[in-house]
Write a protein that holds these residues in place. Structure first.
Motif, PDB file in Angstrom:
ATOM      1  N   ALA A 323     -18.914  62.431  -5.328  1.00 19.79           N
ATOM      2  CA  ALA A 323     -17.735  62.835  -4.565  1.00 19.79           C
ATOM      3  C   ALA A 323     -16.596  61.839  -4.676  1.00 19.79           C
ATOM      4  O   ALA A 323     -15.469  62.141  -4.281  1.00 19.79           O
ATOM      5  N   ALA A 324     -16.887  60.646  -5.191  1.00 19.68           N
ATOM      6  CA  ALA A 324     -15.866  59.609  -5.299  1.00 19.68           C
ATOM      7  C   ALA A 324     -15.674  59.225  -6.758  1.00 19.68           C
ATOM      8  O   ALA A 324     -16.597  59.352  -7.581  1.00 19.68           O
ATOM      9  N   ASN A 325     -14.515  58.737  -7.090  1.00 19.19           N
ATOM     10  CA  ASN A 325     -14.208  58.364  -8.469  1.00 19.19           C
ATOM     11  C   ASN A 325     -15.189  57.348  -9.017  1.00 19.19           C
ATOM     12  O   ASN A 325     -15.493  57.338 -10.217  1.00 19.19           O
ATOM     13  N   THR A 326     -15.697  56.464  -8.146  1.00 20.59           N
ATOM     14  CA  THR A 326     -16.565  55.369  -8.590  1.00 20.59           C
ATOM     15  C   THR A 326     -18.048  55.693  -8.490  1.00 20.59           C
ATOM     16  O   THR A 326     -18.886  54.846  -8.769  1.00 20.59           O
ATOM     17  N   ALA A 327     -18.383  56.919  -8.093  1.00 20.44           N
ATOM     18  CA  ALA A 327     -19.790  57.280  -7.900  1.00 20.44           C
ATOM     19  C   ALA A 327     -20.529  57.272  -9.233  1.00 20.44           C
ATOM     20  O   ALA A 327     -20.017  57.754 -10.246  1.00 20.44           O
ATOM     21  N   VAL A 328     -21.763  56.735  -9.224  1.00 18.52           N
ATOM     22  CA  VAL A 328     -22.525  56.647 -10.457  1.00 18.52           C
ATOM     23  C   VAL A 328     -24.004  56.513 -10.148  1.00 18.52           C
ATOM     24  O   VAL A 328     -24.401  55.954  -9.120  1.00 18.52           O
ATOM     25  N   VAL A 329     -24.830  57.072 -11.028  1.00 19.27           N
ATOM     26  CA  VAL A 329     -26.253  56.783 -11.056  1.00 19.27           C
ATOM     27  C   VAL A 329     -26.495  55.937 -12.297  1.00 19.27           C
ATOM     28  O   VAL A 329     -26.206  56.368 -13.415  1.00 19.27           O
ATOM     29  N   PHE A 352     -30.471  63.404 -31.768  1.00 16.65           N
ATOM     30  CA  PHE A 352     -30.860  63.354 -30.359  1.00 16.65           C
ATOM     31  C   PHE A 352     -30.082  64.415 -29.590  1.00 16.65           C
ATOM     32  O   PHE A 352     -29.131  65.024 -30.098  1.00 16.65           O
ATOM     33  N   ALA A 353     -30.512  64.662 -28.368  1.00 13.54           N
ATOM     34  CA  ALA A 353     -29.889  65.675 -27.523  1.00 13.54           C
ATOM     35  C   ALA A 353     -29.911  65.201 -26.083  1.00 13.54           C
ATOM     36  O   ALA A 353     -30.852  64.535 -25.641  1.00 13.54           O
ATOM     37  N   VAL A 354     -28.872  65.548 -25.351  1.00 10.09           N
ATOM     38  CA  VAL A 354     -28.720  65.160 -23.951  1.00 10.09           C
ATOM     39  C   VAL A 354     -28.511  66.424 -23.127  1.00 10.09           C
ATOM     40  O   VAL A 354     -27.670  67.275 -23.476  1.00 10.09           O
ATOM     41  N   GLY A 355     -29.289  66.572 -22.057  1.00  5.22           N
ATOM     42  CA  GLY A 355     -29.159  67.742 -21.201  1.00  5.22           C
ATOM     43  C   GLY A 355     -29.014  67.360 -19.741  1.00  5.22           C
ATOM     44  O   GLY A 355     -29.562  66.350 -19.292  1.00  5.22           O
ATOM     45  N   PHE A 356     -28.298  68.180 -18.986  1.00  9.31           N
ATOM     46  CA  PHE A 356     -28.129  67.953 -17.545  1.00  9.31           C
ATOM     47  C   PHE A 356     -27.529  69.203 -16.918  1.00  9.31           C
ATOM     48  O   PHE A 356     -26.993  70.077 -17.599  1.00  9.31           O
ATOM     49  N   TRP A 357     -27.640  69.277 -15.595  1.00  8.10           N
ATOM     50  CA  TRP A 357     -26.963  70.299 -14.803  1.00  8.10           C
ATOM     51  C   TRP A 357     -25.694  69.704 -14.212  1.00  8.10           C
ATOM     52  O   TRP A 357     -25.660  68.523 -13.866  1.00  8.10           O
ATOM     53  N   HIS A 358     -24.661  70.530 -14.063  1.00  4.30           N
ATOM     54  CA  HIS A 358     -23.469  70.059 -13.362  1.00  4.30           C
ATOM     55  C   HIS A 358     -22.792  71.234 -12.667  1.00  4.30           C
ATOM     56  O   HIS A 358     -22.739  72.345 -13.202  1.00  4.30           O
ATOM     57  N   ASN A 359     -22.298  70.948 -11.468  1.00  2.20           N
ATOM     58  CA  ASN A 359     -21.555  71.926 -10.671  1.00  2.20           C
ATOM     59  C   ASN A 359     -20.262  71.260 -10.205  1.00  2.20           C
ATOM     60  O   ASN A 359     -20.262  70.501  -9.240  1.00  2.20           O
ATOM     61  N   PRO A 360     -19.133  71.482 -10.900  1.00  2.00           N
ATOM     62  CA  PRO A 360     -17.900  70.771 -10.555  1.00  2.00           C
ATOM     63  C   PRO A 360     -17.312  71.252  -9.237  1.00  2.00           C
ATOM     64  O   PRO A 360     -17.186  72.457  -8.991  1.00  2.00           O
ATOM     65  N   ALA A 477     -15.664  59.147 -12.391  1.00  2.00           N
ATOM     66  CA  ALA A 477     -16.752  60.119 -12.398  1.00  2.00           C
ATOM     67  C   ALA A 477     -16.213  61.542 -12.417  1.00  2.00           C
ATOM     68  O   ALA A 477     -15.159  61.835 -11.838  1.00  2.00           O
ATOM     69  N   ALA A 478     -16.937  62.422 -13.080  1.00  2.00           N
ATOM     70  CA  ALA A 478     -16.676  63.854 -12.970  1.00  2.00           C
ATOM     71  C   ALA A 478     -17.148  64.299 -11.591  1.00  2.00           C
ATOM     72  O   ALA A 478     -18.322  64.144 -11.251  1.00  2.00           O
ATOM     73  N   LEU A 479     -16.271  64.821 -10.785  1.00  2.00           N
ATOM     74  CA  LEU A 479     -16.590  65.124  -9.397  1.00  2.00           C
ATOM     75  C   LEU A 479     -17.403  66.415  -9.290  1.00  2.00           C
ATOM     76  O   LEU A 479     -17.084  67.426  -9.913  1.00  2.00           O
ATOM     77  N   GLY A 480     -18.477  66.340  -8.502  1.00  2.00           N
ATOM     78  CA  GLY A 480     -19.306  67.520  -8.319  1.00  2.00           C
ATOM     79  C   GLY A 480     -20.755  67.165  -8.092  1.00  2.00           C
ATOM     80  O   GLY A 480     -21.108  66.015  -7.791  1.00  2.00           O
ATOM     81  N   LEU A 481     -21.625  68.153  -8.228  1.00  2.00           N
ATOM     82  CA  LEU A 481     -23.064  67.991  -8.069  1.00  2.00           C
ATOM     83  C   LEU A 481     -23.702  67.870  -9.442  1.00  2.00           C
ATOM     84  O   LEU A 481     -23.349  68.619 -10.369  1.00  2.00           O
ATOM     85  N   THR A 482     -24.642  66.942  -9.569  1.00  2.00           N
ATOM     86  CA  THR A 482     -25.310  66.712 -10.851  1.00  2.00           C
ATOM     87  C   THR A 482     -26.815  66.704 -10.631  1.00  2.00           C
ATOM     88  O   THR A 482     -27.293  66.247  -9.594  1.00  2.00           O
ATOM     89  N   ASP A 483     -27.533  67.182 -11.637  1.00  2.00           N
ATOM     90  CA  ASP A 483     -28.970  67.347 -11.468  1.00  2.00           C
ATOM     91  C   ASP A 483     -29.638  67.321 -12.838  1.00  2.00           C
ATOM     92  O   ASP A 483     -28.993  67.515 -13.869  1.00  2.00           O
ATOM     93  N   GLY A 484     -30.936  67.042 -12.847  1.00  2.00           N
ATOM     94  CA  GLY A 484     -31.781  67.279 -13.992  1.00  2.00           C
ATOM     95  C   GLY A 484     -31.345  66.685 -15.312  1.00  2.00           C
ATOM     96  O   GLY A 484     -31.055  67.417 -16.255  1.00  2.00           O
ATOM     97  N   PHE A 485     -31.326  65.377 -15.452  1.00  2.00           N
ATOM     98  CA  PHE A 485     -30.973  64.727 -16.719  1.00  2.00           C
ATOM     99  C   PHE A 485     -32.210  64.633 -17.629  1.00  2.00           C
ATOM    100  O   PHE A 485     -33.315  64.325 -17.170  1.00  2.00           O
ATOM    101  N   ALA A 486     -32.009  64.887 -18.933  1.00  2.00           N
ATOM    102  CA  ALA A 486     -33.091  64.738 -19.908  1.00  2.00           C
ATOM    103  C   ALA A 486     -32.516  64.265 -21.232  1.00  2.00           C
ATOM    104  O   ALA A 486     -31.380  64.597 -21.586  1.00  2.00           O
ATOM    105  N   LEU A 487     -33.304  63.470 -21.944  1.00  2.00           N
ATOM    106  CA  LEU A 487     -32.940  63.016 -23.284  1.00  2.00           C
ATOM    107  C   LEU A 487     -34.068  63.368 -24.238  1.00  2.00           C
ATOM    108  O   LEU A 487     -35.247  63.112 -23.954  1.00  2.00           O
TER     109      LEU A 487
END
Length: 562
Positions: A323-329, A352-360, A477-487
């Motif tokens: 929710a904030a510009n500086t938010a990070v995992v 390689f491939a990168v996958g994730f969910w995002h809801n802006p 940060a891209a603002l929104g909800l993020t889920d399910g990261f995979a590499l």
């Protein structure tokens, strides 16, 4: 307007020039129509050419056939003679004659012995006005004929002249025929009236051959300012516009079997290439989506799924909130998280491939870059997938990769940028595939290939960096909800098996081959994001929070499909 036979397999015939032949168009059309219950079959004498970006696996196109003849006009012909002993023809003019191009012959007398009317041949061994023929595209040359024929032999180089030889190859009649041509006639100096007349002749030919088919006359791409050889084709824009303006009336004179649709309505400077007449990938997607809309409007909706298709779904869980510009995992370095390392930490240059969910929850301001997932402390030493707006397209995805500036896929060029990829307040499953063998990058949104772009140079990722989900300097940060990261990594990863990854979920503890790291990002409390896969470090939330458990179900919907 009659209804096409959509209770069974849908049979399409797409006739045109290079904008029909182009792989991005055909792949996008195939995906656009893949939900039809009876399946889709394409007709055509051509197959493998026009594959922009190289051949992509048959998992993406189940039928390669098409009738898109690159560089061809609606009407064009010349005359020729043949030396029957050598099989070498000499034409009166070389215009339109090129290796691998299709051709149909006719004669006021008889054709050379062994040469058949009502059949497509292909040019080979072209040298000026001299050429030979092959029976298949790219096949061996025919080296002799039993005689030289009689009368005047005509070399049919336009769609009108070739039609008598095109349709005999089709093994069943089409339900719908799309006609999109005229660009090359106008470039060649034809007037709008002459081009409309030629299109009218082609319509008559097709309707006489297939009286039960729906025939859809399509608009052609705009002639925008560009850098075409010999000067910009934009000077011909008025002729193009007059031609397109006349197509609705032309279609109306041909009866209820024929209709007009402005399939080029979605093309603009933002999705057109530098030559002004060929779309970029996003433009071809727009064109294909228009074709799909036409199919639905012709009464085929009963054959399609009644609701948007859920590409992949996860049970409602908590999600990371950026929710904030500086938010990070921040996930500390581990070999399994590095695209450039094997399990033992050895340097490996691999796919390689990168996958994730995002809801802006907010779209970036124009030209802003907001980080979604990043590996490497400073771009471009690793990879970065970002949310970016360009030209007002707020939902775009931008991909960076490389060890130097030359190795970056830049969003400044539309060829490597997909506009409107993510929708506000809607979950999407994103996968980005980096195919080292092809040096190309594929972007999938909800299992649909929306971008396939070349990578300027081979990569070597040596940095042993954390993985960042969200803010990484200098990108907010891209603002929104993020889920399910995979590499996933390994040279088995290609576009041929991409759907195996795009249409699956990896957070039940069972990982398919090549997936070396997975984080559900569903912990729900505290500042720790625990790994799903064994032996990886915990991630740490900084400035990020958790959504309520079960508050937002995650269903990736391919909105482009009916």
């Amino acid at each position: 307007m009659t209804t096409a036979g959509c209770s069974r397999r849908l049979v399409l015939l797409c006739i045109g020039d290079s904008n029909t032949a182009a792989y991005p168009f055909r792949e996008s059309l195939w995906r656009r129509l893949r939900s039809f219950r009876g399946g889709v079959k394409l007709l055509g004498n051509l197959g493998m050419q026009g594959t922009t970006g190289g051949r992509i696996g048959r998992r993406f196109i189940g039928d390669w056939r098409h009738e898109g003849h690159s560089g061809y006009r609606l009407t064009r012909s010349t005359t020729a003679t043949v030396d029957p002993a050598t099989g070498t023809f000499t034409a009166a003019s070389s215009g339109g004659i090129a290796n691998h191009g299709a051709v149909v012959f006719s004669s006021t007398g008889t054709l050379p012995g062994g040469l058949l009317a009502d059949r497509v041949y292909f040019f080979t061994a072209v040298s000026g006005t001299a050429f030979r023929l092959s029976a298949t595209q790219g096949g061996p040359a025919i080296t002799s004929y039993s005689d030289g024929g009689t009368g005047t032999m005509t070399v049919g180089l336009g769609l009108v002249e070739m039609w008598p030889g095109l349709h005999p190859a089709y093994d069943e009649p089409p339900d719908i025929v799309f006609l999109k041509a005229g660009t090359n006639d106008i470039i060649g100096g034809a007037t709008a009236a002459a081009t409309l007349s030629a299109m009218g002749t082609l319509i008559d030919q097709v309707s006489a051959t297939y009286p039960s088919a729906e025939i859809v006359v399509c608009s052609i791409a705009p002639f925008l300012p560009g850098s075409a050889t010999g000067g910009s084709w934009a000077s011909l824009a008025a002729v193009r516009d007059a031609y397109v303006a006349g197509l609705p009336d032309l279609a109306a004179t041909k009866g209820s079997q024929v209709s007009y649709y402005d399939t080029a309505a979605g093309l603009s400077a933002g999705n057109m290439s530098s030559d002004g007449v060929h779309p970029l990938w996003a433009g071809y997607v727009s064109d294909a989506d228009a074709y799909g809309t036409v199919v639905e409007c012709l009464g085929c909706a009963s054959n399609s799924k009644t609701a948007p298709r859920a590409i992949t779904t996860r049970a409602a869980t908590a999600s990371v909130v950026l929710a904030a510009n500086t938010a990070v995992v921040t996930i500390p370095y581990a070999h399994a998280l590095s695209p450039g390392r094997d399990a033992n930490g050895n340097q490996v240059d691999q796919s390689f491939a990168v996958g994730f969910w995002h809801n802006p929850t907010a779209l970036p301001a124009d030209s802003a870059v907001r980080a979604l997932v990043k590996y490497g402390t400073a771009h471009p030493t690793g990879y970065m997938i970002a949310h970016r707006a360009t030209g007002g397209n707020g939902g775009g995805i931008l991909v960076y990769l490389g060890t130097s500036g030359s190795g970056v896929i830049s969003g400044a060029t539309a060829a490597s940028y997909s506009g409107e990829a993510l929708k506000l307040n809607q979950w999407a499953r994103v996968w980005v595939f980096f195919d080292r063998a092809k040096l190309q990058c594929g972007l999938f949104i909800n299992g649909r290939l929306v971008l396939w772009a070349p990578i300027p140079a081979a990569w070597t990722i040596t940095e042993q960096s954390p993985t960042y989900i969200g803010r990484i300097s200098p990108f907010n940060a891209a603002l929104g909800l993020t889920d399910g990261f995979a590499l996933a990594k390994g040279n088995h990863l290609t576009v041929d098996n991409a759907l195996d990854y795009c249409e699956a979920d990896y957070y039940d503890g069972i990982l398919p081959p090549g997936v070396t790291a997975a984080y559900s990002l569903a912990d729900g409390t505290g500042t720790v994001a625990a790994p799903t896969s064994y032996g990886l470090p915990n991630g740490t939330l900084t400035g990020a929070t958790w959504s309520a458990a079960g508050a937002v179900p995650k269903t990736g919907i391919d909105e482009v499909l009916p």
